[in-house]
Design a protein around this motif. Sequence first.
Motif: not given
Length: 354
Positions: A288-296
């Motif tokens: 799959x592809x991705x969308x959500x980013x880990x917050x800093x």
Amino acid sequence: MRRRQLRKTGSRQIGIYVFGVIFALLGGAILLFASHAATFAVASEAEQGVLAGSTSTFNDPSGSNGAAVRFGALSSNTLHYTANVGSGQAAAVSLGYNLLDITGSTTNPNGTKSIVDALPNGVRGLVWVGNLGNAPLNASCPAPGFTNVQFQSLVDTLNGDSKVYGYFLADEPHPSVCPNAASDIKARADYIHAHAPAQKSFIVVLDGSNACPNGLGCEYNALQPSKTDVDLFGIDPYPCHYNGTTAVPCDNTKITGSVQTAEANGIPAAQIVPVFQTFGQEGRSDSGTVYYRTPTVSELTSMISTWNNLIAHPAFDYAYTYGVQCSANSCPAPQAISNHPELQTVVQAHNAGN
């Protein structure tokens, strides 16, 4: 344990705004920041058309990617819940989590009771009882994870157990896909109230633009407590993501908007459970592809502070997720609290503020 499939955002619009980290001075506590660099993989939903595996560096727009953080005190009764703990129970408890994800058994209720009763002192369980009304849009509605008989047997066995906080009845149900979702959830919430009155019913509601094409609020309205008798509602507007191949600042206005929409559609603030985004899809290893980013660090700190200002004294709050969301065949969310020590510092400070 895997609690959910990561949803797709469909036509969600991603606002670009000047990102500032502003924190309220609560109880005289002052937020301090130290620098900490963070590199993230590019992420995008399937419909964004970007393949997993690309990389991009995201610099925290606040200029402070690392932080020693402090939070003002919450209600002395606020619990801190996280999911997908697995073998990391001791580590999660050391971070201040005192409400843990327990998977109920469809065949051995006494086995579930033994697991709950073995939790450390001061730690309680929120028991997952399969899903209700959760299906991808335009798909058929699946059978409940527990039959009514299985559910009732589990509740009857756990009734009166002080280590059981309550039951997680449904994660992002979609009444437009599953027309019986609200009535099915109500039947189970009512059973808990009648047979285990000291324990709580809990669901998470998405209310995204795909599910509500004619305007947000339709799922909050359909699942509100006056229609389902549910005690507590998780609201999960995950604000950190990518716009195509570009990492954009976390948009905490999504949190404010979701809370306002929930309240306007029948979910009182006193029944809202904040859901913090503590995961990312960078480096997913499936097709799959991705969308959500880990917050800093500073983004998660700001996210939690936004929630604290909106819902100051929740019954509990929910960090999704402690463990990575991976199985033998897929790994849609390989970033989580468990493998991000810098985020552990943030959640531990928050949980200690209780």
